[in-house]
Design an enzyme around this catalytic site. Structure first.
Site, PDB file in Angstrom:
ATOM      1  CD  GLU A   1       7.199 -11.812  16.972  1.00 57.90           C
ATOM      2  OE1 GLU A   1       8.116 -11.141  17.490  1.00 57.90           O
ATOM      3  OE2 GLU A   1       7.105 -12.014  15.749  1.00 57.90           O
TER       4      GLU A   1
ATOM      5  CB  CYS B   1       9.167 -15.928  18.318  1.00 63.17           C
ATOM      6  SG  CYS B   1      10.123 -14.553  18.996  1.00 63.17           S
TER       7      CYS B   1
HETATM    8  N1  THU Z   1      12.029  -9.099  15.224  1.00 63.52           N
HETATM    9  C1  THU Z   1      10.919  -9.210  15.995  1.00 63.52           C
HETATM   10  O1  THU Z   1      10.776  -8.527  17.029  1.00 63.52           O
HETATM   11  N2  THU Z   1       9.957 -10.067  15.604  1.00 63.52           N
HETATM   12  C2  THU Z   1       9.979 -10.788  14.457  1.00 63.52           C
HETATM   13  O2  THU Z   1       9.052 -11.528  14.167  1.00 63.52           O
HETATM   14  C3  THU Z   1      11.127 -10.692  13.563  1.00 63.52           C
HETATM   15  C4  THU Z   1      12.260  -9.903  14.048  1.00 63.52           C
HETATM   16  C5  THU Z   1      13.050  -8.117  15.605  1.00 63.52           C
HETATM   17  C6  THU Z   1      14.315  -8.667  16.170  1.00 63.52           C
HETATM   18  C7  THU Z   1      15.318  -7.561  15.824  1.00 63.52           C
HETATM   19  O3  THU Z   1      15.237  -6.563  16.830  1.00 63.52           O
HETATM   20  C8  THU Z   1      14.762  -6.965  14.536  1.00 63.52           C
HETATM   21  O4  THU Z   1      13.414  -7.358  14.457  1.00 63.52           O
HETATM   22  C9  THU Z   1      15.498  -7.409  13.285  1.00 63.52           C
HETATM   23  O5  THU Z   1      15.561  -8.780  13.205  1.00 63.52           O
END
Ligand code: THU
Length: 135
Positions: free
Chosen positions: A54, A88
């Site tokens: 995000e 985020c």
């Molecule tokens: N992550 C995201 O990119 N967006 C989310 O909404 C939740 C978590 C990623 C961060 C990390 O690389 C992985 O997912 C595990 O938390």
């Protein structure tokens, strides 16, 4: 309308760099003028420097001169649709307090949220002593 954005998020997910968690996330952020900026999570060996999909979208859009957002789509291979993490949510609230958020799993389960529900009291009191006007 959200289906198209979700499909873009699914495509963006393929560009995830997630060697530590193995959890690939894709996102697509649409502006009010219809431009779409995609992002995927980018992990780091420090773990703490990891960037969520995000926030990668937001950075990409801002770097291209866009700040007026209409909707965000997120895709992950989870059992239930994921919601943006707290960090985020705050970053998204900076530019789009009432952002519509669509999320889906790879198997097709969908959910829809409003950022104002996910993060109430987004900017209450912050820096008000310095008379900063929130957008
Ligand atoms: N992550 C995201 O990119 N967006 C989310 O909404 C939740 C978590 C990623 C961060 C990390 O690389 C992985 O997912 C595990 O938390």
């Amino acid at each position: 309308m959200s289906n198209e954005l979700l499909t873009m998020a699914i495509g963006a997910r393929l560009r995830s760099y997630a060697p530590y968690s193995g959890f690939a996330v894709g996102a697509a952020l649409r502006t009010r003028t219809g431009a779409v900026f995609c992002g995927a999570n980018i992990e780091n060996i420090s773990l703490g420097l990891t960037m969520c999909a995000e926030r990668v979208c937001v950075g990409s859009a801002l770097a291209d001169g866009h700040r007026d957002f209409d909707a965000l789509a997120i895709a992950a291979d989870s059992r239930t649709p994921i919601v943006p993490c707290g960090a985020c949510r705050q970053v998204l609230a900076e530019f789009a307090p009432g952002l519509r958020i669509f999320s889906r799993t790879l198997s097709g389960t969908k959910a829809e949220f409003s950022l104002s529900d996910l993060l109430p009291h987004q900017k209450d009191g912050i820096l008000e002593k310095f008379h900063v006007e929130h957008a």
